[in-house]
Design a protein around this motif. Structure first.
Motif, mmCIF file in Angstrom:
data_model
loop_
_atom_site.group_PDB
_atom_site.id
_atom_site.type_symbol
_atom_site.label_atom_id
_atom_site.label_comp_id
_atom_site.label_asym_id
_atom_site.label_seq_id
_atom_site.Cartn_x
_atom_site.Cartn_y
_atom_site.Cartn_z
ATOM 1 N N PHE A 1 0.830 -1.204 0.000
ATOM 2 C CA PHE A 1 0.000 0.000 0.000
ATOM 3 C C PHE A 1 0.870 1.262 0.000
ATOM 4 O O PHE A 1 0.552 2.231 -0.676
ATOM 5 N N HIS A 2 1.979 1.223 0.728
ATOM 6 C CA HIS A 2 2.897 2.362 0.751
ATOM 7 C C HIS A 2 3.630 2.491 -0.583
ATOM 8 O O HIS A 2 3.806 3.587 -1.108
ATOM 9 N N LEU A 3 4.049 1.360 -1.130
ATOM 10 C CA LEU A 3 4.773 1.384 -2.396
ATOM 11 C C LEU A 3 3.860 1.730 -3.566
ATOM 12 O O LEU A 3 4.335 2.189 -4.605
ATOM 13 N N ALA A 4 2.558 1.528 -3.406
ATOM 14 C CA ALA A 4 1.614 1.925 -4.453
ATOM 15 C C ALA A 4 1.562 3.450 -4.577
ATOM 16 O O ALA A 4 1.275 3.983 -5.641
ATOM 17 N N ARG A 5 1.877 4.151 -3.485
ATOM 18 C CA ARG A 5 1.909 5.620 -3.516
ATOM 19 C C ARG A 5 3.189 6.137 -4.139
ATOM 20 O O ARG A 5 3.175 7.106 -4.888
ATOM 21 N N GLN A 6 4.316 5.485 -3.804
ATOM 22 C CA GLN A 6 5.607 5.929 -4.324
ATOM 23 C C GLN A 6 6.688 4.898 -4.035
ATOM 24 O O GLN A 6 6.613 4.193 -3.032
ATOM 25 N N PRO A 7 7.687 4.802 -4.900
ATOM 26 C CA PRO A 7 8.831 3.930 -4.611
ATOM 27 C C PRO A 7 9.588 4.478 -3.396
ATOM 28 O O PRO A 7 9.558 5.684 -3.134
ATOM 29 N N MET A 8 10.233 3.604 -2.665
ATOM 30 C CA MET A 8 11.041 4.049 -1.526
ATOM 31 C C MET A 8 12.091 3.009 -1.196
ATOM 32 O O MET A 8 12.015 1.871 -1.641
ATOM 33 N N ARG A 9 13.056 3.437 -0.413
ATOM 34 C CA ARG A 9 14.095 2.535 0.062
ATOM 35 C C ARG A 9 13.528 1.654 1.166
ATOM 36 O O ARG A 9 12.542 1.991 1.807
ATOM 37 N N SER A 10 14.179 0.542 1.384
ATOM 38 C CA SER A 10 13.737 -0.413 2.393
ATOM 39 C C SER A 10 13.672 0.238 3.781
ATOM 40 O O SER A 10 12.735 0.010 4.543
ATOM 41 N N ARG A 11 14.664 1.050 4.110
ATOM 42 C CA ARG A 11 14.690 1.720 5.415
ATOM 43 C C ARG A 11 13.492 2.654 5.567
ATOM 44 O O ARG A 11 12.885 2.741 6.630
ATOM 45 N N GLU A 12 13.131 3.352 4.489
ATOM 46 C CA GLU A 12 11.970 4.242 4.525
ATOM 47 C C GLU A 12 10.680 3.445 4.701
ATOM 48 O O GLU A 12 9.785 3.854 5.446
ATOM 49 N N LEU A 13 10.604 2.305 4.042
ATOM 50 C CA LEU A 13 9.425 1.453 4.183
ATOM 51 C C LEU A 13 9.313 0.944 5.614
ATOM 52 O O LEU A 13 8.219 0.922 6.183
ATOM 53 N N ALA A 14 10.431 0.570 6.209
ATOM 54 C CA ALA A 14 10.419 0.113 7.604
ATOM 55 C C ALA A 14 9.894 1.223 8.516
ATOM 56 O O ALA A 14 9.095 0.962 9.425
ATOM 57 N N ALA A 15 10.312 2.452 8.275
ATOM 58 C CA ALA A 15 9.829 3.579 9.085
ATOM 59 C C ALA A 15 8.330 3.787 8.877
ATOM 60 O O ALA A 15 7.594 4.024 9.841
ATOM 61 N N GLU A 16 7.878 3.690 7.631
ATOM 62 C CA GLU A 16 6.446 3.850 7.340
ATOM 63 C C GLU A 16 5.619 2.784 8.058
ATOM 64 O O GLU A 16 4.518 3.056 8.512
ATOM 65 N N LEU A 17 6.148 1.585 8.121
ATOM 66 C CA LEU A 17 5.431 0.468 8.722
ATOM 67 C C LEU A 17 5.682 0.344 10.221
ATOM 68 O O LEU A 17 5.098 -0.517 10.877
ATOM 69 N N ASN A 18 6.567 1.201 10.736
ATOM 70 C CA ASN A 18 6.938 1.151 12.155
ATOM 71 C C ASN A 18 7.392 -0.256 12.550
ATOM 72 O O ASN A 18 6.895 -0.850 13.493
#
Length: 165
Positions: free
Chosen positions: A36-53
């Protein structure tokens, strides 16, 4: 009221922290949250981890599953060739839409016998509750500044700038 909220939290936790089977194998529900986060925009793995807490190692495991399924791919970051971006694929977007559709269907089914004014009341009160709860819970990734007066804060001097004796 407390019992009802506790029941809801248990239901939500059960829904979020489960595994499910697909034709491709068994997966944790949490692995798909990143889509769901990546559907909004590409991101680095570390950024995804922060988004997902969540811990980066957990995200790494989930990313591997999603790459294996062809739902995301790794690409070189155009701004930093040393870094990798996680990018959702067309198949990944289809999966996101299917999950959203499934959620809408389930919610519509759960609320199908509610009248319009009941739904409006639920939305109003739920919004009020969530707004109040957000004031009590700090953001998940908020970095707290150490209290200089507390022991073990990592600061040499609480006030004067001089080291502790």
């Amino acid at each position: 009221m407390t019992d009802t909220l506790a029941r809801y939290v248990r239901l939500r936790d059960r829904a979020v922290h489960t595994t499910f089977r697909t034709v491709d194998g068994e997966f944790e529900t949490a692995a798909f949250k990143g889509l769901f986060h990546l559907a909004r925009q590409p991101m680095r793995s570390r950024e995804l981890a922060a988004e997902l807490n969540t811990d980066p190692s957990t995200v790494s495991r989930h990313v591997s599953q999603l790459v294996e399924l062809g739902l995301i791919r790794r690409e070189a970051d155009p701004h930093d060739g040393r870094a990798t971006l996680l990018v959702i694929t067309g198949t990944g977007r289809e999966r996101v839409e299917a999950m959203r559709s499934g959620r809408r269907t389930a919610l519509n089914s759960a609320l199908s016998e509610w009248r319009g004014e009941e739904l409006a009341t639920l939305l109003s009160l739920l919004t009020r509750f969530v707004d109040a709860a957000e004031t009590l819970v700090p953001p998940a990734c908020e970095r707290r500044t150490p209290d200089p007066a507390s022991p073990g804060s990592g600061l040499d001097s609480p006030v004067s700038g001089e080291p502790h004796p």
